[in-house]
Design a protein around this motif. Sequence first.
Motif, PDB file in Angstrom:
ATOM      1  N   HIS A   1       0.847  -1.194   0.000  1.00 10.98           N
ATOM      2  CA  HIS A   1       0.000   0.000   0.000  1.00 10.98           C
ATOM      3  C   HIS A   1       0.882   1.243   0.000  1.00 10.98           C
ATOM      4  CE1 HIS A   1      -3.566  -2.419   0.603  1.00 10.98           C
ATOM      5  NE2 HIS A   1      -2.948  -3.044   1.596  1.00 10.98           N
ATOM      6  N   GLY A   2       0.714   2.072  -1.031  1.00  9.59           N
ATOM      7  CA  GLY A   2       1.508   3.287  -1.152  1.00  9.59           C
ATOM      8  C   GLY A   2       0.643   4.520  -1.260  1.00  9.59           C
ATOM      9  N   GLN A   3       1.313   5.654  -1.190  1.00 12.17           N
ATOM     10  CA  GLN A   3       0.615   6.937  -1.295  1.00 12.17           C
ATOM     11  C   GLN A   3       1.493   7.909  -2.064  1.00 12.17           C
ATOM     12  OE1 GLN A   3       0.262   9.581   2.191  1.00 12.17           O
ATOM     13  NE2 GLN A   3      -1.952   9.600   1.824  1.00 12.17           N
ATOM     14  N   GLY A   4       0.934   8.577  -3.058  1.00 19.58           N
ATOM     15  CA  GLY A   4       1.687   9.563  -3.815  1.00 19.58           C
ATOM     16  C   GLY A   4       2.075  10.749  -2.947  1.00 19.58           C
ATOM     17  N   ALA A   5       3.342  11.145  -3.000  1.00 23.16           N
ATOM     18  CA  ALA A   5       3.811  12.240  -2.156  1.00 23.16           C
ATOM     19  C   ALA A   5       3.191  13.577  -2.563  1.00 23.16           C
ATOM     20  CB  ALA A   5       5.339  12.331  -2.221  1.00 23.16           C
ATOM     21  N   PHE A   6       2.922  13.747  -3.854  1.00 24.88           N
ATOM     22  CA  PHE A   6       2.377  15.021  -4.327  1.00 24.88           C
ATOM     23  C   PHE A   6       0.853  15.021  -4.309  1.00 24.88           C
ATOM     24  CE2 PHE A   6       0.917  17.767  -7.839  1.00 24.88           C
ATOM     25  CZ  PHE A   6       1.419  18.971  -7.401  1.00 24.88           C
ATOM     26  N   THR A   7       0.250  13.949  -4.868  1.00 30.99           N
ATOM     27  CA  THR A   7      -1.205  13.913  -4.984  1.00 30.99           C
ATOM     28  C   THR A   7      -1.882  13.392  -3.719  1.00 30.99           C
ATOM     29  OG1 THR A   7      -1.173  11.658  -5.881  1.00 30.99           O
ATOM     30  CG2 THR A   7      -0.980  13.486  -7.450  1.00 30.99           C
ATOM     31  N   ARG A   8      -1.121  12.715  -2.870  1.00 27.23           N
ATOM     32  CA  ARG A   8      -1.669  12.070  -1.660  1.00 27.23           C
ATOM     33  C   ARG A   8      -2.695  10.996  -1.994  1.00 27.23           C
ATOM     34  NH1 ARG A   8       2.022  13.109   2.123  1.00 27.23           N
ATOM     35  NH2 ARG A   8       2.609  15.311   2.088  1.00 27.23           N
ATOM     36  N   LYS A   9      -2.628  10.493  -3.225  1.00 27.32           N
ATOM     37  CA  LYS A   9      -3.575   9.476  -3.659  1.00 27.32           C
ATOM     38  C   LYS A   9      -3.123   8.098  -3.210  1.00 27.32           C
ATOM     39  CE  LYS A   9      -5.682   7.524  -7.831  1.00 27.32           C
ATOM     40  NZ  LYS A   9      -5.702   7.569  -9.327  1.00 27.32           N
ATOM     41  N   GLU A  10      -4.064   7.339  -2.612  1.00 29.43           N
ATOM     42  CA  GLU A  10      -3.762   5.975  -2.189  1.00 29.43           C
ATOM     43  C   GLU A  10      -3.772   5.045  -3.401  1.00 29.43           C
ATOM     44  OE1 GLU A  10      -3.096   4.933   0.841  1.00 29.43           O
ATOM     45  OE2 GLU A  10      -3.506   6.758   1.993  1.00 29.43           O
ATOM     46  N   ARG A  11      -2.772   4.162  -3.492  1.00 28.39           N
ATOM     47  CA  ARG A  11      -2.747   3.180  -4.570  1.00 28.39           C
ATOM     48  C   ARG A  11      -1.932   1.975  -4.130  1.00 28.39           C
ATOM     49  NH1 ARG A  11       0.233   5.314  -9.774  1.00 28.39           N
ATOM     50  NH2 ARG A  11      -1.768   6.405  -9.900  1.00 28.39           N
ATOM     51  N   ASN A  12      -2.217   0.848  -4.787  1.00 27.51           N
ATOM     52  CA  ASN A  12      -1.483  -0.386  -4.500  1.00 27.51           C
ATOM     53  C   ASN A  12      -0.239  -0.476  -5.383  1.00 27.51           C
ATOM     54  OD1 ASN A  12      -3.105  -1.527  -2.489  1.00 27.51           O
ATOM     55  ND2 ASN A  12      -4.561  -2.298  -4.008  1.00 27.51           N
ATOM     56  N   VAL A  13       0.783  -1.091  -4.847  1.00 25.62           N
ATOM     57  CA  VAL A  13       2.024  -1.334  -5.576  1.00 25.62           C
ATOM     58  C   VAL A  13       2.247  -2.842  -5.598  1.00 25.62           C
ATOM     59  CG1 VAL A  13       4.514  -0.925  -5.665  1.00 25.62           C
ATOM     60  CG2 VAL A  13       2.983   0.863  -4.794  1.00 25.62           C
ATOM     61  N   LEU A  14       2.497  -3.376  -6.802  1.00 21.97           N
ATOM     62  CA  LEU A  14       2.773  -4.804  -6.926  1.00 21.97           C
ATOM     63  C   LEU A  14       4.254  -5.071  -6.659  1.00 21.97           C
ATOM     64  CD1 LEU A  14       0.809  -5.910 -10.123  1.00 21.97           C
ATOM     65  CD2 LEU A  14       0.156  -6.141  -7.743  1.00 21.97           C
ATOM     66  N   PHE A  15       4.506  -6.052  -5.818  1.00 22.37           N
ATOM     67  CA  PHE A  15       5.880  -6.438  -5.474  1.00 22.37           C
ATOM     68  C   PHE A  15       6.059  -7.915  -5.805  1.00 22.37           C
ATOM     69  CE2 PHE A  15       8.741  -8.527  -2.515  1.00 22.37           C
ATOM     70  CZ  PHE A  15       9.886  -7.745  -2.564  1.00 22.37           C
ATOM     71  N   LEU A  16       7.110  -8.240  -6.578  1.00 24.19           N
ATOM     72  CA  LEU A  16       7.410  -9.639  -6.854  1.00 24.19           C
ATOM     73  C   LEU A  16       8.898  -9.826  -7.076  1.00 24.19           C
ATOM     74  CD1 LEU A  16       6.957 -10.774 -10.463  1.00 24.19           C
ATOM     75  CD2 LEU A  16       6.214  -8.479  -9.873  1.00 24.19           C
ATOM     76  N   VAL A  17       9.354 -11.028  -6.862  1.00 27.26           N
ATOM     77  CA  VAL A  17      10.746 -11.416  -7.094  1.00 27.26           C
ATOM     78  C   VAL A  17      10.740 -12.488  -8.171  1.00 27.26           C
ATOM     79  CG1 VAL A  17      12.856 -12.360  -6.094  1.00 27.26           C
ATOM     80  CG2 VAL A  17      11.357 -10.900  -4.709  1.00 27.26           C
ATOM     81  N   CYS A  18      11.546 -12.300  -9.214  1.00 29.07           N
ATOM     82  CA  CYS A  18      11.567 -13.259 -10.314  1.00 29.07           C
ATOM     83  C   CYS A  18      12.995 -13.428 -10.827  1.00 29.07           C
ATOM     84  CB  CYS A  18      10.642 -12.830 -11.447  1.00 29.07           C
ATOM     85  SG  CYS A  18      11.090 -11.264 -12.211  1.00 29.07           S
ATOM     86  N   SER A  19      13.198 -14.452 -11.630  1.00 24.13           N
ATOM     87  CA  SER A  19      14.515 -14.693 -12.218  1.00 24.13           C
ATOM     88  C   SER A  19      14.736 -13.766 -13.405  1.00 24.13           C
ATOM     89  CB  SER A  19      14.640 -16.152 -12.656  1.00 24.13           C
ATOM     90  OG  SER A  19      13.725 -16.429 -13.706  1.00 24.13           O
ATOM     91  N   LEU A  20      15.985 -13.692 -13.868  1.00 22.83           N
ATOM     92  CA  LEU A  20      16.302 -12.820 -15.001  1.00 22.83           C
ATOM     93  C   LEU A  20      15.540 -13.219 -16.262  1.00 22.83           C
ATOM     94  CD1 LEU A  20      20.164 -12.421 -14.590  1.00 22.83           C
ATOM     95  CD2 LEU A  20      18.417 -10.715 -14.121  1.00 22.83           C
ATOM     96  N   THR A  21      15.345 -14.536 -16.440  1.00 20.85           N
ATOM     97  CA  THR A  21      14.667 -15.012 -17.646  1.00 20.85           C
ATOM     98  C   THR A  21      13.173 -14.699 -17.626  1.00 20.85           C
ATOM     99  OG1 THR A  21      14.367 -17.195 -16.621  1.00 20.85           O
ATOM    100  CG2 THR A  21      16.330 -16.864 -17.986  1.00 20.85           C
ATOM    101  N   GLN A  22      12.635 -14.342 -16.461  1.00 21.39           N
ATOM    102  CA  GLN A  22      11.204 -14.059 -16.357  1.00 21.39           C
ATOM    103  C   GLN A  22      10.883 -12.570 -16.467  1.00 21.39           C
ATOM    104  OE1 GLN A  22      10.577 -16.008 -12.557  1.00 21.39           O
ATOM    105  NE2 GLN A  22       9.502 -17.716 -13.549  1.00 21.39           N
ATOM    106  N   ILE A  23      11.913 -11.731 -16.528  1.00 14.81           N
ATOM    107  CA  ILE A  23      11.690 -10.288 -16.614  1.00 14.81           C
ATOM    108  C   ILE A  23      10.901  -9.931 -17.862  1.00 14.81           C
ATOM    109  CG2 ILE A  23      12.840  -8.077 -17.012  1.00 14.81           C
ATOM    110  CD1 ILE A  23      12.910  -8.781 -14.160  1.00 14.81           C
ATOM    111  N   SER A  24      11.291 -10.506 -18.987  1.00 18.12           N
ATOM    112  CA  SER A  24      10.580 -10.186 -20.252  1.00 18.12           C
ATOM    113  C   SER A  24       9.139 -10.629 -20.193  1.00 18.12           C
ATOM    114  CB  SER A  24      11.298 -10.866 -21.422  1.00 18.12           C
ATOM    115  OG  SER A  24      11.330 -12.263 -21.263  1.00 18.12           O
ATOM    116  N   LYS A  25       8.846 -11.766 -19.563  1.00 19.33           N
ATOM    117  CA  LYS A  25       7.463 -12.232 -19.434  1.00 19.33           C
ATOM    118  C   LYS A  25       6.656 -11.266 -18.584  1.00 19.33           C
ATOM    119  CE  LYS A  25       8.335 -17.209 -19.935  1.00 19.33           C
ATOM    120  NZ  LYS A  25       8.193 -18.543 -19.274  1.00 19.33           N
ATOM    121  N   VAL A  26       7.269 -10.769 -17.520  1.00 19.43           N
ATOM    122  CA  VAL A  26       6.569  -9.815 -16.649  1.00 19.43           C
ATOM    123  C   VAL A  26       6.256  -8.534 -17.429  1.00 19.43           C
ATOM    124  CG1 VAL A  26       6.791  -8.360 -14.619  1.00 19.43           C
ATOM    125  CG2 VAL A  26       7.563 -10.720 -14.531  1.00 19.43           C
ATOM    126  N   LYS A  27       7.224  -8.063 -18.225  1.00 14.36           N
ATOM    127  CA  LYS A  27       6.976  -6.848 -19.018  1.00 14.36           C
ATOM    128  C   LYS A  27       5.863  -7.062 -20.022  1.00 14.36           C
ATOM    129  CE  LYS A  27      11.629  -4.902 -18.655  1.00 14.36           C
ATOM    130  NZ  LYS A  27      12.854  -4.496 -19.390  1.00 14.36           N
TER     131      LYS A  27
END
Length: 258
Positions: free
Chosen positions: A232-258
Amino acid sequence: MLHLRSLTLKGRVFRYLGILLGCLISSSSINLFVVPAHLLSGGIAGIAMIFYYLFSLPIGVQMFLYNLPLLAAAYKTLGREYTLDIAFGTILFSFCVDATRFLNAYAPVPDTMLAAIFGGVLNGIGYGIIFRMNGSSGGFDIVAAIVKKYYSLNMGSVIFAFNCVIMLLAAALFGVMPALYTLICMFMNSAVTDRVVAGFNSRKVVLIISDHVQPISEAIICEVGRGVTFLHGQGAFTRKERNVLFLVCSLTQISKVK
């Protein structure tokens, strides 16, 4: 209960076999590359090599004898369990160094630079395996652990300081060139050891900020096969609440995530 004991026993056997493998690889590196090129190693092994070059005293026997007072000091300051655990690797490594001494006659590399590079790489692989099994070959590791307990100094810095003294002594006895080649060997050893201990499967942390986190997270779980955490994050300027996705992946999976 019996099953758990069986797993524990298997784990210990696997660990000791791993330490044995690491000791064999490191000792083979010393006798195949380091000793034929008249180079040194770090720690107690380096001191033993100096006396080997000067008086032909067996390196492994010297290492064992030099470690005895260190093990006694470890027993008094660090406890019985630590000492018994580290004594296994110390004795095993000392034995392997002399047991593989016959490899001196089969030195594959006549060039000193190549001997320093390949000796450091192979030695690093051996040490990395030992450390991954939570083992130790003794020597300055014991000294560093004792110093850290009483003076809170970094173990790596203590070992590096001792190795610098060995290099200065080597330069005074055998000349600057062998000492410089030895530094190359030690650098390769350290780099490969860190790589083996850390593992070769690099991971990347990915943070995704979006207004569509739900469909993105479902796609990553289904198509990439990685778990996702909502932050859960909040914009410093807009003060808007928003979710942030966090994940850990291998180097070969970076392109799939993109």
